[in-house]
Design a protein around this motif. Structure first.
Motif, mmCIF file in Angstrom:
data_model
loop_
_atom_site.group_PDB
_atom_site.id
_atom_site.type_symbol
_atom_site.label_atom_id
_atom_site.label_comp_id
_atom_site.label_asym_id
_atom_site.label_seq_id
_atom_site.Cartn_x
_atom_site.Cartn_y
_atom_site.Cartn_z
ATOM 1 N N GLN A 170 0.835 -1.205 0.000
ATOM 2 C CA GLN A 170 0.000 0.000 0.000
ATOM 3 C C GLN A 170 0.871 1.257 0.000
ATOM 4 O O GLN A 170 0.590 2.234 -0.696
ATOM 5 N N ASN A 171 1.956 1.176 0.757
ATOM 6 C CA ASN A 171 2.885 2.290 0.840
ATOM 7 C C ASN A 171 3.537 2.591 -0.520
ATOM 8 O O ASN A 171 3.857 3.723 -0.840
ATOM 9 N N ALA A 172 3.720 1.512 -1.314
ATOM 10 C CA ALA A 172 4.334 1.696 -2.634
ATOM 11 C C ALA A 172 3.394 2.417 -3.599
ATOM 12 O O ALA A 172 3.838 2.995 -4.590
ATOM 13 N N TRP A 173 2.090 2.375 -3.305
ATOM 14 C CA TRP A 173 1.117 3.081 -4.155
ATOM 15 C C TRP A 173 -0.067 3.509 -3.270
ATOM 16 O O TRP A 173 -1.122 2.869 -3.283
ATOM 17 N N PRO A 174 0.108 4.585 -2.488
ATOM 18 C CA PRO A 174 -0.878 4.938 -1.458
ATOM 19 C C PRO A 174 -2.293 5.159 -2.003
ATOM 20 O O PRO A 174 -3.278 4.845 -1.331
ATOM 21 N N GLU A 175 -2.418 5.663 -3.225
ATOM 22 C CA GLU A 175 -3.763 5.960 -3.751
ATOM 23 C C GLU A 175 -4.463 4.723 -4.300
ATOM 24 O O GLU A 175 -5.667 4.772 -4.604
ATOM 25 N N ALA A 176 -3.735 3.630 -4.463
ATOM 26 C CA ALA A 176 -4.341 2.451 -5.088
ATOM 27 C C ALA A 176 -5.284 1.738 -4.124
ATOM 28 O O ALA A 176 -5.093 1.770 -2.911
ATOM 29 N N GLU A 177 -6.312 1.104 -4.706
ATOM 30 C CA GLU A 177 -7.186 0.256 -3.881
ATOM 31 C C GLU A 177 -6.581 -1.148 -3.891
ATOM 32 O O GLU A 177 -6.370 -1.735 -4.962
ATOM 33 N N LEU A 178 -6.289 -1.667 -2.698
ATOM 34 C CA LEU A 178 -5.598 -2.958 -2.585
ATOM 35 C C LEU A 178 -6.591 -4.013 -2.116
ATOM 36 O O LEU A 178 -7.258 -3.837 -1.102
ATOM 37 N N VAL A 179 -6.690 -5.118 -2.863
ATOM 38 C CA VAL A 179 -7.633 -6.176 -2.484
ATOM 39 C C VAL A 179 -6.855 -7.476 -2.303
ATOM 40 O O VAL A 179 -6.242 -7.979 -3.247
ATOM 41 N N ASP A 180 -6.861 -7.995 -1.070
ATOM 42 C CA ASP A 180 -6.219 -9.288 -0.811
ATOM 43 C C ASP A 180 -7.302 -10.349 -1.027
ATOM 44 O O ASP A 180 -8.070 -10.671 -0.130
ATOM 45 N N ALA A 181 -7.366 -10.885 -2.267
ATOM 46 C CA ALA A 181 -8.544 -11.660 -2.662
ATOM 47 C C ALA A 181 -8.581 -13.060 -2.053
ATOM 48 O O ALA A 181 -9.644 -13.554 -1.694
ATOM 49 N N GLY A 182 -7.432 -13.714 -1.935
ATOM 50 C CA GLY A 182 -7.483 -15.118 -1.509
ATOM 51 C C GLY A 182 -8.049 -15.940 -2.653
ATOM 52 O O GLY A 182 -8.764 -15.429 -3.523
ATOM 53 N N GLN A 183 -7.737 -17.220 -2.627
ATOM 54 C CA GLN A 183 -8.085 -18.099 -3.748
ATOM 55 C C GLN A 183 -9.583 -18.121 -4.072
ATOM 56 O O GLN A 183 -9.979 -18.185 -5.230
ATOM 57 N N GLU A 184 -10.427 -18.017 -3.034
ATOM 58 C CA GLU A 184 -11.875 -18.159 -3.235
ATOM 59 C C GLU A 184 -12.445 -16.979 -4.026
ATOM 60 O O GLU A 184 -13.406 -17.126 -4.775
ATOM 61 N N ARG A 185 -11.863 -15.794 -3.840
ATOM 62 C CA ARG A 185 -12.481 -14.607 -4.429
ATOM 63 C C ARG A 185 -11.762 -14.118 -5.679
ATOM 64 O O ARG A 185 -12.180 -13.140 -6.304
ATOM 65 N N VAL A 186 -10.679 -14.795 -6.070
ATOM 66 C CA VAL A 186 -9.854 -14.221 -7.134
ATOM 67 C C VAL A 186 -10.615 -14.103 -8.457
ATOM 68 O O VAL A 186 -10.532 -13.084 -9.157
ATOM 69 N N ALA A 187 -11.420 -15.113 -8.805
ATOM 70 C CA ALA A 187 -12.142 -15.071 -10.084
ATOM 71 C C ALA A 187 -13.131 -13.910 -10.091
ATOM 72 O O ALA A 187 -13.311 -13.235 -11.115
ATOM 73 N N ALA A 188 -13.741 -13.626 -8.953
ATOM 74 C CA ALA A 188 -14.731 -12.533 -8.876
ATOM 75 C C ALA A 188 -14.050 -11.161 -8.881
ATOM 76 O O ALA A 188 -14.570 -10.194 -9.434
ATOM 77 N N GLU A 189 -12.866 -11.074 -8.281
ATOM 78 C CA GLU A 189 -12.203 -9.770 -8.136
ATOM 79 C C GLU A 189 -11.392 -9.371 -9.382
ATOM 80 O O GLU A 189 -11.239 -8.189 -9.671
ATOM 81 N N LEU A 190 -10.885 -10.362 -10.127
ATOM 82 C CA LEU A 190 -9.941 -10.033 -11.195
ATOM 83 C C LEU A 190 -10.505 -9.191 -12.346
ATOM 84 O O LEU A 190 -9.799 -8.320 -12.869
ATOM 85 N N PRO A 191 -11.761 -9.411 -12.773
ATOM 86 C CA PRO A 191 -12.252 -8.595 -13.890
ATOM 87 C C PRO A 191 -12.203 -7.091 -13.608
ATOM 88 O O PRO A 191 -12.120 -6.282 -14.530
ATOM 89 N N SER A 192 -12.203 -6.680 -12.340
ATOM 90 C CA SER A 192 -12.134 -5.247 -12.045
ATOM 91 C C SER A 192 -10.752 -4.839 -11.531
ATOM 92 O O SER A 192 -10.601 -3.792 -10.894
ATOM 93 N N ALA A 193 -9.743 -5.665 -11.831
ATOM 94 C CA ALA A 193 -8.375 -5.323 -11.396
ATOM 95 C C ALA A 193 -7.607 -4.683 -12.541
ATOM 96 O O ALA A 193 -7.796 -5.019 -13.710
#
Ligand SMILES: NC(=O)c1ccc[n+]([C@@H]2O[C@H](COP(=O)([O-])OP(=O)(O)OC[C@H]3O[C@@H](n4cnc5c(N)ncnc54)[C@H](O)[C@@H]3O)[C@@H](O)[C@H]2O)c1
Ligand SMILES: O=C(O)[C@H](O)CO
Length: 325
Positions: free
Chosen positions: A18-41
């Motif tokens: 987060q410190n490397a890119w303070p304005e970015a939205e960071l999502v720690d998806a975990g294996q279960e949520r990765v397919a749902a989160e990736l299209p908006s990454a």
């Protein structure tokens, strides 16, 4: 900017990213949520073993960059990703120290006949068997990337002569006596006592080490595979070991993982099998986070990324490898 992560991070790693890119939205998806989160990454940093619906993600058109937390890219270099404008960077170099440890564990274990002594211990027998030396051995390395280069350096401490093949034979290494082109494997094999596989799985390396090539190795040579299982034709390896042509083999990777219970490889006595743990160690996550933070910095600054992969080849050029020796 939306950054989706799917590798085992702790709160301290998240804070650094987060410190490397303070304005970015960071999502720690975990294996279960990765397919749902990736299209908006916009950026994805994730591991080889996480299944991702790449065709859908590419079709969504938003993802710009995949930072693989594995060195091997067979998990994400599917045709839709290769043919897209998505940038891919690998984890080359990040696991090299751990892979080197694993290689030496397998290699010395086979040379010093440890499988025999483990069986003897289980039977409470005090037996002595012949051994082979690593000191002064002639070692061949297929693939002189992050892993192969570190191995060459460490092998020099054992006074080994090191000969390698690589896609970029013009690269220089003070620890390699001779670098041959990738297609010169047949030339290398008769001249090595130990063959270490450290190349990626690609169209060129799939099935590269078959019965014919195993028989080109000197009798009593040792094969170590810390790269990808399908680089070796496993039934040929079993056949050649059973003929007694090789001293033994150490494999951290197998054609199918987990290795099926009915695989004949389990029953070959002079083989050590480890379950793809070459890159395993807690500190790899720290190292991976170092690489990702450095690449986030470069990405924002418009600088060339470390471990930038040539997607047509399937691996980075030597000059791009992060922390290579
Ligand atoms: N056992 C494990 O846990 C573990 C850990 C890390 C990496 N790996 C595997 O090891 C491979 C190598 O890792 P790395 O970090 O050194 O990768 P890397 O991308 O840094 O290096 C790969 C090297 O192989 C060379 N190469 C490509 N095709 C070749 C061919 N046909 N013949 C000879 N050389 C060829 C490339 O030029 C490059 O120098 C990875 O692709 C991965 O599959 C396994
Ligand atoms: O390629 C790698 O980095 C290791 O095999 C872990 O998947």
């Amino acid at each position: 900017m939306r950054i989706v992560l799917c590798y085992p991070v702790e709160p301290s790693h998240l804070a650094r990213i987060q410190n490397a890119w303070p304005e970015a939205e960071l999502v720690d998806a975990g294996q279960e949520r990765v397919a749902a989160e990736l299209p908006s990454a916009d950026i994805y940093c994730g591991h080889a073993k996480v299944p991702v619906p790449w065709d859908d993600v590419v079709a969504g058109g938003r993802l710009q960059w995949i930072q693989s937390s594995a060195a091997g890219l067979d998990h994400c270099l599917v045709p839709s990703v290769v043919n897209s404008s998505i940038t891919v960077t690998s984890a080359s170099g990040v696991l090299a120290k751990q892979v080197a440890d694993q290689t030496f564990a397998l290699l010395l274990g086979i040379l010093r006949n440890l499988p025999t002594y483990f069986r003897a211990k289980a039977a409470k027998e005090f037996v002595r068997r012949p051994t082979r030396d690593l000191y002064g051995a002639r070692v061949g390395i297929i693939g002189l990337g992050g892993n192969g280069r570190l191995l060459a350096r460490l092998l020099k401490a054992f006074d080994c002569s090191v000969i390698a093949t690589d896609w970029f034979p013009e690269q220089k290494s003070p620890f390699v006596d001779r670098i041959l082109p990738a297609d010169a494997v047949d030339e290398l094999l008769p001249h090595v006592d130990v063959l270490i596989l450290a190349a990626p799985l690609t169209e060129q390396t799939q099935g590269l080490i078959d019965a014919r090539r195993l028989r080109l190795l000197p009798e009593d040579a040792v094969l170590i595979n810390v790269a990808r299982g399908p680089i070796v034709v496993e039934r040929d390896l079993v056949e050649v070991l059973r003929e007694g042509h090789l001293w033994g083999a150490g494999v951290d990777v197998t054609e199918i993982e987990p290795l099926p219970a009915d695989s004949p490889l389990w029953d070959v006595p002079n083989v050590i099998i480890t379950p793809h743990v070459g890159g395993q160690r807690a500190s790899r996550i720290d190292d991976m986070t170092d690489l990702f933070c450095e690449n986030l910095r470069r990405y924002r600054a418009g600088e060339p990324l470390a471990n930038l992969v040539d997607k047509r080849l399937g691996f980075p050029e030597p000059s791009a490898i992060y922390g290579a020796v």
